[in-house]
Design a protein around this motif. Structure first.
Motif, short mmCIF file in Angstrom:
data_model
loop_
_atom_site.label_atom_id
_atom_site.label_comp_id
_atom_site.label_asym_id
_atom_site.label_seq_id
_atom_site.Cartn_x
_atom_site.Cartn_y
_atom_site.Cartn_z
N ALA A 79 0.83 -1.21 0.00
CA ALA A 79 0.00 0.00 0.00
C ALA A 79 0.86 1.25 0.00
O ALA A 79 0.44 2.30 -0.48
CB ALA A 79 -0.93 0.00 1.21
N HIS A 80 2.08 1.14 0.56
CA HIS A 80 2.96 2.30 0.61
C HIS A 80 4.13 2.20 -0.36
O HIS A 80 5.10 2.95 -0.27
CB HIS A 80 3.49 2.49 2.05
N ASP A 81 4.03 1.25 -1.29
CA ASP A 81 5.09 1.02 -2.26
C ASP A 81 6.45 0.92 -1.55
O ASP A 81 7.46 1.47 -1.99
CB ASP A 81 5.11 2.13 -3.32
N ALA A 82 6.45 0.20 -0.42
CA ALA A 82 7.65 0.10 0.41
C ALA A 82 8.27 -1.29 0.31
O ALA A 82 7.63 -2.25 -0.11
CB ALA A 82 7.27 0.38 1.87
N ALA A 83 9.53 -1.37 0.73
CA ALA A 83 10.21 -2.66 0.80
C ALA A 83 9.57 -3.52 1.89
O ALA A 83 9.04 -2.99 2.88
CB ALA A 83 11.69 -2.45 1.13
N PHE A 84 9.64 -4.83 1.72
CA PHE A 84 9.11 -5.73 2.74
C PHE A 84 10.08 -6.89 2.95
O PHE A 84 10.53 -7.52 2.00
CB PHE A 84 7.75 -6.29 2.31
N VAL A 85 10.39 -7.15 4.21
CA VAL A 85 11.27 -8.27 4.56
C VAL A 85 10.63 -9.02 5.72
O VAL A 85 10.26 -8.41 6.72
CB VAL A 85 12.68 -7.78 4.96
N SER A 86 10.51 -10.35 5.58
CA SER A 86 9.76 -11.10 6.60
C SER A 86 10.64 -11.96 7.48
O SER A 86 11.76 -12.32 7.10
CB SER A 86 8.73 -11.99 5.91
N ASP A 87 10.11 -12.29 8.62
CA ASP A 87 10.64 -13.31 9.54
C ASP A 87 12.13 -13.10 9.84
O ASP A 87 12.92 -14.04 9.79
CB ASP A 87 10.40 -14.71 8.95
N CYS A 88 12.48 -11.87 10.21
CA CYS A 88 13.89 -11.56 10.49
C CYS A 88 14.22 -11.93 11.93
O CYS A 88 13.39 -11.80 12.82
CB CYS A 88 14.14 -10.06 10.30
N PHE A 89 15.45 -12.37 12.15
CA PHE A 89 15.85 -12.65 13.53
C PHE A 89 16.81 -11.59 14.06
O PHE A 89 17.16 -11.60 15.23
CB PHE A 89 16.42 -14.07 13.69
N GLU A 90 17.21 -10.67 13.19
CA GLU A 90 18.07 -9.57 13.65
C GLU A 90 17.83 -8.36 12.77
O GLU A 90 17.56 -8.49 11.57
CB GLU A 90 19.54 -10.02 13.58
N VAL A 91 17.90 -7.20 13.38
CA VAL A 91 17.80 -5.95 12.62
C VAL A 91 18.80 -4.97 13.23
O VAL A 91 18.88 -4.83 14.45
CB VAL A 91 16.36 -5.38 12.63
N GLU A 92 19.57 -4.33 12.37
CA GLU A 92 20.60 -3.41 12.85
C GLU A 92 20.69 -2.20 11.93
O GLU A 92 20.60 -2.33 10.72
CB GLU A 92 21.97 -4.10 12.83
N ALA A 93 20.91 -1.05 12.55
CA ALA A 93 21.18 0.15 11.76
C ALA A 93 22.69 0.17 11.49
O ALA A 93 23.49 0.03 12.40
CB ALA A 93 20.76 1.39 12.52
N GLU A 94 23.05 0.28 10.21
CA GLU A 94 24.47 0.39 9.84
C GLU A 94 24.62 1.64 9.00
O GLU A 94 24.35 1.62 7.80
CB GLU A 94 24.91 -0.83 9.03
#
Ligand SMILES: Cc1cc2nc3c(=O)[nH]c(=O)nc-3n(C[C@H](O)[C@H](O)[C@H](O)COP(=O)(O)OP(=O)(O)OC[C@H]3O[C@@H](n4cnc5c(N)ncnc54)[C@H](O)[C@@H]3O)c2cc1C
Ligand SMILES: Nc1ncnc2c1ncn2[C@@H]1O[C@H](COP(=O)(O)O)[C@@H](O)[C@H]1O
Lengths: 323, 260
Positions: free
Chosen positions: A111-126
């Protein structure tokens, strides 16, 4: 730069543990990147829950309190999330990878023409980027994924510890009209039926996977070892899908959660949905011909080899040891 | 009624998978492919609706030449016709790119029902279904274990956690993603395979669908930077040796646990 918005979820009337795991992920990313944390709480009679989330790390908690969002339903929740996105202007939106999360999150992304990534076990800002880690090929490989922002992601429940600190947040009533046409109609939830086989009580479970190839192999290979050890037979999902064993034998996220003294996994790869059902077993033996099978990560003892050779030999040796 | 079933061809469940040299995906040369497991259940549901009355079942797949094999199998099982989006410009699409291509195909076909797998066994995104529903502005539900059709609507039992179910009703047109184990999937009969030879497979390019520049690697918002075997972490103590040695060590451990 936008904020980070997490979507809370209820289980048995309370905010579920997985939401506080989202809080933990969100706060880590927020700290590293200078983003603000926002949350969405949508439910009926949930003001106190929203207050609690605000005190426990949820940042600015956008509240939608209405009976049409008392349980998950597509259109009302789409409206609530859309309003929260307008209110919080996030460039990162986090859901839990649960049945409502995986129903809604990809749709929100589209709906927002955004990226989608599923079922992540880690997320980090780099730096400017967001890096997400997730499994692919049902657990055989990990993948490092870098989306363009804005991104919608779902996080795997249990992948991190729930945030337990306290932090000052506040509740902000969201001015959203969640009523209106609902193109899907919630009818009811049917809880799992009580089953004849209660694996949660077994002290030993010998489980077989897809590689057994047929129901007769369970009789010939798996059951004799289970019997020799005075235990029960278990199975991975493909075994039940194929009709080799009834659903009550299935171990995993959509089957039973077990915690025996000994769990023997025979020819089971170790997909996360299986692991969540058995990884807290006291002792785990895994037999698999693939040395890289993820089951070996949770096992205490591992054997790389052909189950059709090892399991019958083990059955024989157990019988002999018993005398 | 018309049913569109979206099929992805993925590496065979027993294929030996290795990371390819650039490290961003697996090596796809010289391995066997099959129809994604979830999609076979979706196709079977469609064929059962067809068997029970009037329905045309159209299958669509995006992928290179090898995908023809998957479409032939689906036609052999009983699908009426197939659409193959075969175009290098589609390669490297992310979930949203795939959903955009399928949306263009669906707009031209106007199906009453779209059936998909919950998730593809390769990327495990479980994304394309709900995205496609959003692009088409139709209702959807995911993880269906049971579908019942009753005058213009579907009642779906969807899987929740731990064996619980949710019952949801949707009007058509609708999109439903199917979980594994929903049914017993049929095999293509010899007769079916023969008949399939006469059934059409239409090929489409990205340009045909007026999506040039909007899909494919360059338009993707999700980039897989690296694929690698999961780190071993603590991991298991590995028991090695002859079968006899291995079994001896396992029995020793089981004794230690007080289970013998
Ligand atoms: C929403 C959802 C819910 C799910 N719920 C569950 C659940 O509750 N329980 C569950 O189990 N799964 C569940 N799954 C499915 C899960 O993702 C995996 O697909 C499944 O667990 C794989 O089962 P498997 O290990 O038997 O098969 P595979 O992954 O195909 O693995 C077979 C393994 O056998 C090994 N092997 C082959 N031959 C031999 C041999 N001769 N000797 C030794 N080893 C051999 C191979 O190396 C491989 O590791 C769920 C999935 C989803 C999306
Ligand atoms: N290349 C493709 N061609 C046709 N259908 C696809 C393709 N990729 C994904 N799908 C459909 O989308 C579902 C979910 O896939 P994914 O979101 O990639 O996990 C699959 O089960 C298929 O039904």
């Amino acid at each position: 730069m936008g904020s980070i918005l997490l979507v809370a979820e209820f289980q048995k009337g309370r905010i579920r543990e997985a939401t506080y795991e989202l809080v933990a992920f969100a706060r880590r990313v927020a700290e590293a990147s200078g983003r603000e944390v926002h949350s969405l709480v949508a439910g009926s009679g949930v003001e106190a829950a929203a207050e609690e989330l605000a005190k426990k790390g949820g940042g600015t908690v956008h509240l939608v309190d209405h009976e049409v969002v008392a349980q998950y339903s597509l259109d009302p929740f789409l409206r609530a999330v859309t309003a929260a996105i307008e209110g919080a202007s996030p460039d990162i939106v986090l859901f839990s990878n649960t049945p409502s999360g995986w129903d809604l999150a990809p749709r929100v992304a589209a709906a927002h023409d955004a990226a989608f990534v599923s079922d992540c076990f880690e997320v980090e800002a780099e730096g400017e980027n967001l890096v997400l880690l997730r499994r692919v090929f049902n657990g055989k490989f990990d993948a490092r994924v870098v989306p363009t922002l804005p991104v919608v992601a779902t996080m795997q429940p249990g992948a991190t510890s729930a945030f337990e600190g306290s932090a000052d947040g506040q509740v902000a009533k969201l001015d959203a009209d969640v009523t209106g046409e609902s193109r899907t109609q919630f009818v009811e939830v049917r809880e799992a039926e009580k089953k004849g086989v209660d694996l949660s009580k077994a002290s030993v479970i010998v489980s077989g996977g897809r590689s057994l190839g047929g129901p007769e192999k369970f009789e010939e290979v798996i059951k004799p070892l289970a019997e020799a050890l005075g235990g029960a037979v278990g199975a991975s999902r493909p075994v039940v899908d194929a009709g080799w064993l009834p659903h009550e034998y299935q171990v995993g996220s959509s089957g039973q959660t077990v915690q025996p003294k000994l769990y023997v996994a025979c020819g089971i790869s170790g997909a996360i949905q299986h692991l969540v059902g058995m990884k807290s077993s006291n002792f785990i033996i895994a037999i698999n011909k693939d040395p890289d099978a993820p089951i070996f990560e949770v096992a205490d003892l591992g054997v790389v080899g052909d189950l059709f050779e090892i399991v019958p030999a083990l059955t024989q040796a157990v019988k002999e040891a018993k005398g | 009624m018309k049913i569109l079933v979206c099929l992805k061809q993925v590496p065979h469940a027993d294929a030996r998978l290795d990371v390819r040299s650039d490290g961003t995906w697996i090596q796809e040369e010289n391995i066997k492919f099959e129809i994604n497991s979830y999609d076979t259940y979706a196709l079977e549901e469609a064929l059962r609706i067809k068997d029970a009355g009037e329905a045309e079942v159209v299958v669509v797949s995006i992928g290179p030449d090898r995908v023809t094999q998957a479409l032939r199998t689906a036609l052999g099982m009983g699908a009426d016709r197939a659409i193959h989006v075969n175009d290098p410009d589609a390669e490297g699409s992310d979930s949203l790119g795939i959903a955009k291509i399928l949306a263009a195909v669906a707009r031209a076909e106007s199906p009453d029902l779209i059936l998909m797998g919950l998730m593809a066994d390769d990327g495990n995104f479980a994304a394309v279904g709900p995205m496609l529903a959003q692009l088409l502005d139709v209702p959807h539900t995911t993880t269906a274990l049971k579908l019942e059709k009753a005058n213009g609507s579907f009642t779906v039992e969807r899987e929740l956690e731990g064996g619980a179910l949710e019952v949801v009703k949707l009007g058509t047109p609708a999109l439903i993603t199917v979980q594994t184990g929903t049914n017993q999937v049929r095999y293509a009969s010899l007769k079916g395979i023969m008949a399939a030879k006469k059934k059409p497979i239409d090929t489409r390019s990205v340009a045909d669908l007026e999506l040039s520049g909007q899909v494919g690697a360059a338009a993707a918002k999700v980039r897989i930077e690296k694929v690698y075997p999961p780190p071993k972490g603590e991991g298991a103590e590995m028991v090695e040796g002859s079968t006899q040695d291995v079994v001896g060590k396992l029995v020793g451990k089981i004794k230690e646990l007080g289970l013998l």
